[in-house]
Write a protein that holds these residues in place. Structure first.
Motif, PDB file in Angstrom:
ATOM      1  N   GLN A   1      -1.087  -8.809  26.557  1.00 11.12           N
ATOM      2  CA  GLN A   1      -1.049  -9.984  27.321  1.00 11.12           C
ATOM      3  C   GLN A   1      -0.074  -9.991  28.356  1.00 11.12           C
ATOM      4  O   GLN A   1      -0.206  -9.900  29.858  1.00 11.12           O
ATOM      5  N   GLY A   2       1.279  -9.521  27.928  1.00  9.89           N
ATOM      6  CA  GLY A   2       2.335  -9.619  28.525  1.00  9.89           C
ATOM      7  C   GLY A   2       2.343  -8.721  29.464  1.00  9.89           C
ATOM      8  O   GLY A   2       2.992  -8.576  30.669  1.00  9.89           O
ATOM      9  N   ARG A   3       1.818  -7.319  29.294  1.00 10.54           N
ATOM     10  CA  ARG A   3       1.699  -6.091  30.185  1.00 10.54           C
ATOM     11  C   ARG A   3       0.562  -6.320  31.437  1.00 10.54           C
ATOM     12  O   ARG A   3       0.535  -5.507  32.027  1.00 10.54           O
ATOM     13  N   GLY A   4      -0.419  -7.234  30.985  1.00  9.50           N
ATOM     14  CA  GLY A   4      -1.482  -7.364  31.883  1.00  9.50           C
ATOM     15  C   GLY A   4      -2.564  -6.256  31.743  1.00  9.50           C
ATOM     16  O   GLY A   4      -3.067  -5.868  32.561  1.00  9.50           O
ATOM     17  N   VAL A   5      -2.774  -5.623  30.561  1.00  9.90           N
ATOM     18  CA  VAL A   5      -3.652  -4.767  30.353  1.00  9.90           C
ATOM     19  C   VAL A   5      -4.582  -4.859  29.096  1.00  9.90           C
ATOM     20  O   VAL A   5      -3.825  -5.463  28.207  1.00  9.90           O
TER      21      VAL A   5
END
Length: 417
Positions: A104-108
């Motif tokens: 989620q933090g990487r947005g992938v």
């Protein structure tokens, strides 16, 4: 208490990765008083890994696994160990939450196979991963202790230190007094010569124990004892350290596990001294040793890699007739080493200037043999000290030994020796 380390990964068998984990774990387990009798490397194959687990379970009390707990189908360690022990696997909720947060933090989007990194073995203790995603495991089954760790050293070492070691102390070594160790660090002397000086202590050892470890350019003596408290341990460790120090005062530079360059930087910082360096055959290796340490800028101001004669002349004003021409001493000479150390000190404006020039190989240079190296130390207000070295080994070894010898000579100079 006997242990076996099982490193999992076909890349280890192919030589694509060096198994540094086994070295680290062997040292750490020895410090805990657990003897490593076997080290096994097995590829990513279910049958061979299962055979390795059964074999190790029959001859060791503690089994430490590294590797094979990632997200791909060939990461089989937990699956195979669970099958051999007759346990099931489950998704650890905290580990899964960590995996979710990562993606989620990487947005992938997270691929489904990443759920494998949150797998834990029934009845065991999940070991959180501070620097990665794959959760470790520790469990006790049928009188045997099993610890599962990641393969990448940057994940394995923190997990062992902060998760696995406390678990081992609590569950494996419950009836044992803790072991306390002290690392005595030596430079300027080889392992065999040092061992000769301490042979009677090593042969007669009982408590504390005395064990030498060597790596290029320095030797470590680990002094260990079992004691009810840190204070009780200190009494025994202090006595042994005093005995060893009395025999080798000119070589013992620290009683903590740190390289000599760290000791030098701390000593110079405490005196407000600054340092610079000129390197030829070592090509910046000495400067890398200093600048790899946090806070080194307070002492190490800078340096010059003057590999060619042209750079020695242009950057550090080494006279041409010192380097080339009939009867010239040449770049590999005491005279050139002296000028380099003095000029880098003056150019950079430091209290001390160091220099290294020599023949690292593989072929001779200036008709001078491989391994001939000159090092120099220029100190403000003092005569420049120059040392001739005749070193053995390949190119890498000669470069490392030259740098380490110069560090030792600098430490001795700072000690007044």
């Amino acid at each position: 208490m006997k242990a076996e380390i099982i490193a999992v990964g076909t890349e280890l068998l192919l030589g694509q990765i060096v198994n540094t984990n086994a070295q680290y774990l062997s040292q750490e387990l020895a410090a805990l008083g657990i003897d490593v009798y076997f080290q096994t490397v097995v590829g990513d194959n279910m049958n061979r890994l299962a055979e390795a687990v059964r074999t190790a379970s029959g001859r060791a009390d503690v089994l430490i696994f590294t590797g094979g707990i990632g997200p791909t189908q060939d990461d089989l360690t937990k699956e195979v160990l669970a099958e051999v022990l007759g346990r099931t696997l489950y998704i650890d909720s905290e580990a899964m939450a960590n995996v979710d947060r990562f993606f989620q933090g990487r947005g992938v989007p997270m691929t489904e196979n990443n759920r494998r990194q949150a797998l834990a073995i029934e009845g065991g203790t999940p070991l959180p991963n501070e620097t990665g995603l794959a959760v470790g495991n520790a469990l006790f089954v049928d009188g045997k202790f099993y610890v599962v760790l990641p393969g990448p050293p940057k994940e394995m070492k923190p997990m062992f230190e902060h998760q696995a070691k406390p678990w081992i102390l609590e569950h494996v070594l419950t009836g044992e007094m803790p072991i306390y160790s002290r690392m005595l660090k030596f430079a300027g002397i080889g392992e065999s010569a040092l061992e000769t000086k301490l042979l009677d202590l090593i042969e007669a050892q009982s408590d504390p124990t005395v064990a030498p470890y060597a790596k290029e350019g320095e030797v470590t003596i680990r002094v260990s004892t079992k004691a009810a408290s840190e204070l009780d341990a200190a009494v025994k460790l202090d006595a042994m350290e005093r005995e060893i120090a009395a025999r080798l005062p000119e070589y013992l530079y620290a009683n903590v596990d740190e390289p000599i360059e760290k000791t030098i930087l701390d000593l110079m910082a405490s005196r407000g001294l600054t340092l610079s360096a000129a390197e030829s055959c070592t090509g910046g290796l000495l400067m890398e040793m200093f600048t790899a340490l946090p806070g080194s800028s307070a002492v190490f101001a800078g340096g010059i890699v003057c590999y060619s004669n042209e750079m020695k002349e242009k950057l550090l004003n080494v006279p041409h007739d010192l380097l080339e021409g009939d009867g010239a001493p040449g770049a590999v000479s005491a005279e050139t080493a002296k000028v380099l150390a003095e000029q880098v000190r003056l150019t950079v404006g430091t209290d001390i200037g160091l220099s290294i020039t020599g023949v690292a190989g593989p072929a001779h240079s200036e008709r001078k043999p491989v391994g001939l190296v000159y090092i120099a130390i220029s100190r403000r207000g003092s005569d420049t000290a120059v040392f001739e070295l005749n070193l053995k080994g390949n190119r890498e070894t000669i470069r490392m030994r030259a740098a380490k010898t110069l560090l030792y000579r600098l430490w001795r100079a700072l000690q007044g020796g």
